[in-house]
Design a protein around this motif. Structure first.
Motif, mmCIF file in Angstrom:
data_model
loop_
_atom_site.group_PDB
_atom_site.id
_atom_site.type_symbol
_atom_site.label_atom_id
_atom_site.label_comp_id
_atom_site.label_asym_id
_atom_site.label_seq_id
_atom_site.Cartn_x
_atom_site.Cartn_y
_atom_site.Cartn_z
ATOM 1 N N ILE A 140 33.242 -40.882 -17.664
ATOM 2 C CA ILE A 140 33.326 -39.445 -17.381
ATOM 3 C C ILE A 140 33.318 -38.667 -18.699
ATOM 4 C CG2 ILE A 140 34.819 -37.607 -16.513
ATOM 5 C CD1 ILE A 140 35.662 -39.436 -14.265
ATOM 6 N N GLY A 141 34.053 -39.178 -19.706
ATOM 7 C CA GLY A 141 34.050 -38.545 -21.021
ATOM 8 C C GLY A 141 32.662 -38.506 -21.637
ATOM 9 N N VAL A 142 31.917 -39.607 -21.495
ATOM 10 C CA VAL A 142 30.542 -39.667 -22.006
ATOM 11 C C VAL A 142 29.674 -38.632 -21.287
ATOM 12 C CG1 VAL A 142 28.450 -41.084 -22.146
ATOM 13 C CG2 VAL A 142 30.674 -42.075 -22.716
ATOM 14 N N GLY A 143 29.795 -38.586 -19.957
ATOM 15 C CA GLY A 143 29.003 -37.653 -19.170
ATOM 16 C C GLY A 143 29.290 -36.201 -19.527
ATOM 17 N N LEU A 144 30.576 -35.858 -19.697
ATOM 18 C CA LEU A 144 30.939 -34.487 -20.043
ATOM 19 C C LEU A 144 30.446 -34.122 -21.445
ATOM 20 C CD1 LEU A 144 34.566 -34.196 -18.597
ATOM 21 C CD2 LEU A 144 32.408 -33.489 -17.562
ATOM 22 N N THR A 145 30.419 -35.106 -22.337
ATOM 23 C CA THR A 145 29.879 -34.856 -23.681
ATOM 24 C C THR A 145 28.385 -34.556 -23.611
ATOM 25 O OG1 THR A 145 31.532 -36.332 -24.659
ATOM 26 C CG2 THR A 145 29.601 -35.806 -25.998
ATOM 27 N N VAL A 146 27.662 -35.359 -22.822
ATOM 28 C CA VAL A 146 26.228 -35.121 -22.630
ATOM 29 C C VAL A 146 26.012 -33.734 -22.020
ATOM 30 C CG1 VAL A 146 24.167 -35.859 -21.353
ATOM 31 C CG2 VAL A 146 25.645 -37.562 -22.428
ATOM 32 N N TRP A 147 26.834 -33.394 -21.035
ATOM 33 C CA TRP A 147 26.734 -32.086 -20.368
ATOM 34 C C TRP A 147 26.940 -30.955 -21.374
ATOM 35 C CZ3 TRP A 147 29.286 -27.573 -19.345
ATOM 36 C CH2 TRP A 147 28.950 -26.872 -18.189
ATOM 37 N N THR A 148 27.980 -31.065 -22.201
ATOM 38 C CA THR A 148 28.294 -30.009 -23.167
ATOM 39 C C THR A 148 27.161 -29.821 -24.170
ATOM 40 O OG1 THR A 148 30.649 -30.546 -22.967
ATOM 41 C CG2 THR A 148 29.982 -29.253 -24.879
#
Length: 527
Positions: free
Chosen positions: A133-141
């Motif tokens: 989830i942390g990886v995904g939110l980083t990609v999103w940001t």
């Protein structure tokens, strides 16, 4: 040889750090113990976890609403017959996009979301889901920052694809975390709170995008979203990761990593005998590494295929998703064609505002009420199907009747009641997705459900309804035909009530015995 269980045994001088419940411990107590163990590994309480996930979900859907708002999406320059022109605004005006190109922006987001959802669900078996989830939110940001800093149309399309990729991790993995940590008698209510952020997030996005785009620039809207999401992306990496039921714990992964490191070190010592590494030995080592990587990839693919086979054989899951597809087919077309149909049938002056207000209010109230009602009658899969079928049937009846009325006020009142009932399905339908499969398959269940309802639901519904309208040339008849699909959804979910149903949430707990635990222990080589 030392097993993980033996490794957990404390020295005689130290207090015990590992708790192993006796075989006679009831399942309810086992579930409570596991929930406590999950939360003890982090400073987050279950309530704070829900709050954080709701804020993240709100930001995700605020982005969807913002890019559709007039302030961010904008329009091209246009002039009337008198020569009075309106200036170009937003993304469409900045890049002088056609309506087709403008529509590609939303489609590109969906491409990234649909491709990445099952990938993140599969990766959850190899990597800690909370870290994913942390990886995904980083990609999103980063992708949202890219949208605000875009210099060409193709670049913002690419960034929107990666926004979808980033959101995919959260969509697949957040609901299982909430399901694990919610109080047993409030699971559906917590899911209702989480999914309530969808309509409220989109509505907030309309307001946010319109204000920022009008008073500043459409670029600032994206940059603001990135700033709001960045702390949650960082949190996903800094805090000790939460564990998801059905997946190996962080400690297990660390033990495996230690074992792997010891084995690699041992092999390196053999290769470096005599303090010299021969060229051919290095090549052999590289080839072995490549072969191991290829084997790992192949195992992941075969595991995904096996999981998909299990998922497709689960009749409860298939029936639930088929009903969800029919439901989303109607909701997607309502959101796109609703204001236009209302304007043409009832000559609404503010069709956008009326449909928007009804959808937001009924979406929030209906989603929350569906979760609380399911908990009140006891959250089980059979009760969920009863609520799904009953609420959808009554909602379809109200919406269908509303489109037959000639009075605008009668239409708005009856259509609002219908949407309130229809939106009550959000918590129950996702509850079934989470509980009809084993815990380790929940992320994949959520991912495939998301893929199916978009590919077969809201994505094709808008153009198909447009084709029907072109042939019939009557918005009232088209709206009635579309609404009748809700009766199909209610019928499919009604069938689910008669299927042999097993709640698989505790299936792994039921199968646990000393022999299974011994087989699942991780073996560590003695030096």
């Amino acid at each position: 040889m030392v097993t993980k269980e033996e490794d957990c045994l404390p020295p005689a001088t130290e207090p015990s750090r590992c708790y192993s419940p006796p075989s006679t411990t009831p399942l309810a107590e086992l579930e409570t113990i596991r929930s406590l163990e999950i939360m003890e590994s982090s400073f987050l309480s279950p309530v704070w976890l829900l709050v954080i996930f709701c804020i993240i979900n709100l930001l995700n859907y605020m982005d969807r609403g913002a890019i559709a708002s007039n302030g961010v999406n904008g329009s091209t320059k246009s002039c009337n017959d008198k020569g009075k022109c309106t200036p170009a605004t937003g993304i469409q005006g900045h890049y002088n996009l056609s309506n087709f190109e403008d529509g590609v922006l939303s489609s590109s987001f969906m491409v990234g979301l649909l491709i990445a959802s099952p990938i993140f669900a599969s990766l959850a078996k190899s990597f800690n889901p909370f870290r994913l989830i942390g990886v995904g939110l980083t990609v999103w940001t980063i992708a949202v920052l890219g949208c605000g800093s875009s210099f060409a149309f193709w670049f913002i399309v690419l960034c929107r694809m990666f926004v979808g990729v980033g959101e995919a991790s959260f969509i697949s993995l957040a609901a299982p975390f909430i399901d694990d940590n919610a109080p047993h008698k409030q699971r559906a209510a917590w899911l209702g709170l989480f999914y309530m952020c969808i309509p409220s997030g989109v509505a907030l996005g309309y307001v946010y995008g319109g204000y920022v785009g009008k008073h500043f620039s459409w670029r600032y809207a994206f940059w603001g979203e990135a700033v709001l999401m960045a702390p949650f992306a960082v949190l996903g990496f800094l805090m000790k990761p939460l564990q998801l039921k059905g997946f190996p714990s962080t400690d297990s992964v660390e033990v495996m990593a230690s074992s792997l490191g010891a084995e690699i070190s041992k092999n390196n010592n053999h290769l470096q005998a005599g303090n010299e590494i021969k060229h051919d030995e290095v090549e052999v080592s590289i080839e072995i590494g490549r072969s191991s990587y290829a084997n790992a990839v192949w195992k992941s693919i075969t595991q995904f295929a096996r999981d998909m086979k299990v998922l497709c054989k689960e009749r409860v899951f298939v029936v639930n998703v088929l009903g969800y597809v029919a439901y989303n087919f109607v909701i997607g077309a309502y959101s796109y064609w609703g204001p236009k149909a209302g304007y043409n049938i009832y000559k609404m002056k503010n069709a956008d505002m009326i449909f928007g207000a009804v959808t937001i209010i009924c979406g929030i109230a209906g989603t929350l009420s569906g979760g609380f009602i399911l908990d009140h009658v006891t959250s089980t899969i059979p009760n969920a199907f009863k609520l799904l079928s009953g609420a959808t049937f009554l909602g379809a009846t109200c919406c269908f009747t509303a489109f037959t009325l000639k009075s605008l006020y009668g239409f708005v009142a009856l259509f609002a009641i219908g949407e309130l009932l229809v939106f009550a399905t959000q918590a129950p339908v996702n509850y079934v997705c989470l509980h009809c499969v084993e815990p380790s398959l929940r992320p994949l269940s959520m991912a495939i459900s998301t893929v199916a309802i978009h590919i077969f639901g809201d994505v094709p519904s808008s153009p198909l309804v447009g084709i029907v309208q072109d042939h019939i040339d009557s918005w009232r008849k088209t709206a009635l035909i579309l609404t009748s699909v809700l009766f199909l959804a209610a019928a499919i979910w009604f069938i689910g009530m008669f299927i042999n149903i097993v709640d698989r949430f505790n299936v792994e707990a039921e199968s646990e015995n000393p022999r299974n635990r011994q087989e699942q222990s991780i073996m560590v080589m003695n030096p």
